[in-house]
Design a protein around this motif. Structure first.
Motif, PDB file in Angstrom:
ATOM      1  N   GLN A   1       0.794  -1.189   0.095  1.00 14.00           N
ATOM      2  CA  GLN A   1       0.164   0.066   0.010  1.00 14.00           C
ATOM      3  C   GLN A   1       0.880   1.165  -0.129  1.00 14.00           C
ATOM      4  O   GLN A   1       0.487   2.155  -0.720  1.00 14.00           O
ATOM      5  N   LYS A   2       1.802   1.148   0.730  1.00 13.26           N
ATOM      6  CA  LYS A   2       2.825   2.587   0.784  1.00 13.26           C
ATOM      7  C   LYS A   2       3.330   2.631  -0.324  1.00 13.26           C
ATOM      8  O   LYS A   2       3.563   3.749  -1.120  1.00 13.26           O
TER       9      LYS A   2
ATOM     10  N   GLN B   1       0.735   9.151  -5.837  1.00 10.77           N
ATOM     11  CA  GLN B   1       0.973  10.628  -5.733  1.00 10.77           C
ATOM     12  C   GLN B   1       1.950  11.036  -6.608  1.00 10.77           C
ATOM     13  O   GLN B   1       1.656  12.217  -6.864  1.00 10.77           O
ATOM     14  N   ALA B   2       2.695  10.149  -7.142  1.00 10.82           N
ATOM     15  CA  ALA B   2       3.508  10.641  -8.180  1.00 10.82           C
ATOM     16  C   ALA B   2       3.165  10.883  -9.460  1.00 10.82           C
ATOM     17  O   ALA B   2       3.441  11.236 -10.428  1.00 10.82           O
ATOM     18  N   ASN B   3       1.631   9.886  -9.879  1.00 17.14           N
ATOM     19  CA  ASN B   3       1.306   9.943 -10.972  1.00 17.14           C
ATOM     20  C   ASN B   3      -0.315  10.607 -11.087  1.00 17.14           C
ATOM     21  O   ASN B   3      -0.581  10.440 -12.239  1.00 17.14           O
TER      22      ASN B   3
ATOM     23  N   LEU C   1      -7.425  12.258 -11.793  1.00 15.64           N
ATOM     24  CA  LEU C   1      -7.070  11.950 -13.378  1.00 15.64           C
ATOM     25  C   LEU C   1      -5.555  11.922 -13.265  1.00 15.64           C
ATOM     26  O   LEU C   1      -4.654  12.321 -12.292  1.00 15.64           O
ATOM     27  N   PRO C   2      -4.797  11.130 -14.417  1.00 14.33           N
ATOM     28  CA  PRO C   2      -3.272  11.290 -14.257  1.00 14.33           C
ATOM     29  C   PRO C   2      -2.848  12.676 -14.285  1.00 14.33           C
ATOM     30  O   PRO C   2      -3.555  13.762 -14.916  1.00 14.33           O
ATOM     31  N   ASN C   3      -1.768  12.930 -13.671  1.00 12.21           N
ATOM     32  CA  ASN C   3      -1.125  14.233 -13.688  1.00 12.21           C
ATOM     33  C   ASN C   3      -0.206  14.572 -14.717  1.00 12.21           C
ATOM     34  O   ASN C   3      -0.059  13.767 -15.698  1.00 12.21           O
TER      35      ASN C   3
END
Length: 564
Positions: A387-388, A395-397, A404-406
């Motif tokens: 999960q981590k 959080q990165a994507n 939505l995708p960043n």
């Protein structure tokens, strides 16, 4: 309500529905009988009223024959005498227009008074009106006089210059229904009393029958509770069986005895296996040659939620999560059988339905002749670690507001889409979307409502595209759409129009009925016509978007048509 039902014993759970059904059935029968009785009483009253009205008509006919009908006092005397009859509330004679034209207006009491009079005269049919007043119920009957050359032996047309079949008048009689309604209420009271007595009789009868039927089940429960208190099969006493009893309860008792005897025989080996696993922090599960669970340790119960009793004799597949396809398990079992062991990660399902990840090592134990007699799996819960890792990846994507995708994931998806387009030689399109007037709404209504609007924008855009397409939020009020593998250029036009239309529709906020409007300026770049790489496509779509804004907003512009 649900918790209350679960606290009831099985006898109550059987008896309550039966009593409810009996109550409904008896109530239905009660209502049906009362409706039938009431109908019979009312039909009798209608017949009485019709006979009385018929008597009035005959009386009027006799007055015509002896010539006294032309005397208003004689008519009034006749009506008053008829009104003095028992249970008669009112008697009236009604003159129609054609009689008034020939013989005069008549008495005030003889005029058409209400809609019922008009309806009978126009329809030429007898009509009834029931007044169910609880204090003074009545039944009114109006019978028409039909002009005829042979009306009960009299030629009406001799004196009345009218057409045969026309209505000369009508007789109206209102009778008292007090006694009839008393009879209805008296019958209804008797029926209610009978229903209550019958319901009580059926309650005691069904309760006794249910108690007799579930008696073996209560014996089974008592035996199981005794074993539970002891904590060992040593206290097991077989249930007394009647071999003639072949119903489901008898089969249940036999099955219980067989199961308990089997558990008793295996208890010694279970104690030995259990002592081995007590101190191990990892879960251990042992299955037989058919992969049916023989034993588990406490760590297994702690991780999965399943106790030994719940899984003994069952296949571990009951914990499968559905996250892996059949090929995954075939490959795993091939390694276990061929190599004697397998190690890897598996997503499984706990007893409460929750999913968890585990790092597992499975080995096969064999007899000296090479045949397998046990499988042993040892695993640990790595869900928190997974999960981590997933949270870091998310959080990165992904954009935390719209999910939505960043920008980072958008770049990766666009790179992959360009590679796919190069391989398949199918074009792709890139949309750059910028919201018009979003800043005004964000400044006026606040950032919280602005965020709500952005989430709704994301939802609307996503509803316009295919599953294979990508919708991303780059930041602020900027969104992108990647349309890969386009077989038809009209797809681009259809999606762009749909997005413009949906974003031009009003937006509503909680506790605010006002519709707020934004729109979208969309720039469209195509691969490979406009650019061959990621950077070039983005640049072309961005320029086309600014062209859409300069042309008036709320529109889409292709880079090839933007004059750039």
């Amino acid at each position: 309500m649900k918790n209350w039902w679960q606290t009831l014993d099985i006898g109550s759970k059987l008896n309550i529905p039966i009593q409810v059904l009996l109550l409904l059935a008896l109530s239905f029968a009660h209502i049906w009988i009362m409706a039938h009785i009431k109908e019979e009483i009312l039909d009798g009253a209608e017949r009485r009223a019709t006979v009385s009205a018929d008597g009035i008509i005959n009386g009027m006919n006799m007055m015509m024959l002896n010539g006294t009908i032309s005397d208003p006092n004689q008519r009034l005397l006749f009506i008053n005498k008829m009104s003095d009859t028992e249970n008669v509330k009112e008697v009236r004679i009604i003159r129609t227009r054609q009689v008034q034209d020939q013989f005069g207006y008549g008495l005030p009491e003889e005029q058409v008074r209400d809609e019922m009079d008009k309806r009978v005269i126009s329809s030429k049919k007898t009509d009834f009106l029931l007044n169910e007043d609880p204090i003074a119920p009545t039944l009114r009957t109006v019978v028409p006089f039909i002009a005829s050359s042979n009306f009960r032996g009299t030629n009406c047309l001799t004196c009345h210059k009218v057409e045969a079949g026309s209505v000369n008048g009508a007789a109206s009689i209102t009778i008292d229904m007090t006694d009839d309604f008393k009879a209805i209420r008296r019958t209804q009271g008797m029926l209610w009393l009978g229903q209550i007595l019958l319901q009580l009789l059926l309650f005691f009868a069904t309760s006794r029958l249910i108690s007799h039927v579930i008696k073996p089940i209560l014996q089974l429960q008592s035996s199981m509770e005794s074993m539970q208190r002891c904590g060992s099969m040593a206290s097991f006493v077989p249930l007394p069986l009647d071999e003639r009893n072949q119903d489901e309860i008898g089969k249940l008792a036999r099955t219980f005895n067989q199961m308990s005897e089997s558990l008793y025989n295996s208890e010694k080996s279970m104690r030995l296996a259990s002592s081995i696993y007590q101190s191990n922090a990892d879960a251990i599960v042992v299955t037989d040659e058919n992969n049916l669970i023989v034993d588990v340790n406490p760590a297994f119960t702690r991780i999965t939620g399943y106790t030994l009793d719940e899984v003994r004799g069952k296949n571990p597949r009951l914990m499968q999560s559905g996250q892996h396809d059949i090929q995954f398990y075939r490959k795993m079992w091939r390694a276990i059988i061929d190599q004697g062991h397998w190690q890897g990660e598996i997503w499984d399902k706990r007893r409460d339905g929750g999913l968890y990840a585990k790092s597992v090592n499975i080995i096969a134990l064999r007899h000296q002749d090479g045949s397998i007699y046990r499988f042993v799996a040892q695993f640990s819960d790595i869900t928190e670690k997974k999960q981590k890792d997933e949270l870091i990846h998310w959080q990165a994507n992904y954009d935390p507001l719209t999910n939505l995708p960043n920008r980072r994931l958008f770049q990766d998806r666009l790179n992959q889409a360009i590679k796919l387009a190069h391989r398949t030689e199918l074009p792709l399109a890139l949309f750059f979307i910028d919201l018009d007037y979003f800043k005004e709404i964000n400044d006026t209504l606040g950032h919280a409502n602005g965020d709500v609007l952005l989430m709704e924008v994301a939802r609307r855009i996503s509803s316009c595209v295919r599953e294979a397409d990508t919708v991303a939020r780059l930041g602020g009020d900027e969104f992108t759409v990647i349309l890969p593998e386009l077989s038809d250029a009209t797809q681009i036009l259809r999606v762009a129009k749909n997005i413009v239309d949906k974003l031009s529709q009003p937006f509503f906020f909680v506790n605010d009925e006002t519709g707020y409007h934004v729109s979208a300026s969309i720039g469209i770049a195509n691969y490979p016509q406009d650019a061959m790489d990621t950077k070039g496509l983005i640049k072309c779509a961005d320029k086309a978007m600014y062209a859409a804004k300069s042309e008036g907003r709320n529109r889409f512009v292709y880079f090839s048509n933007s004059g750039q």
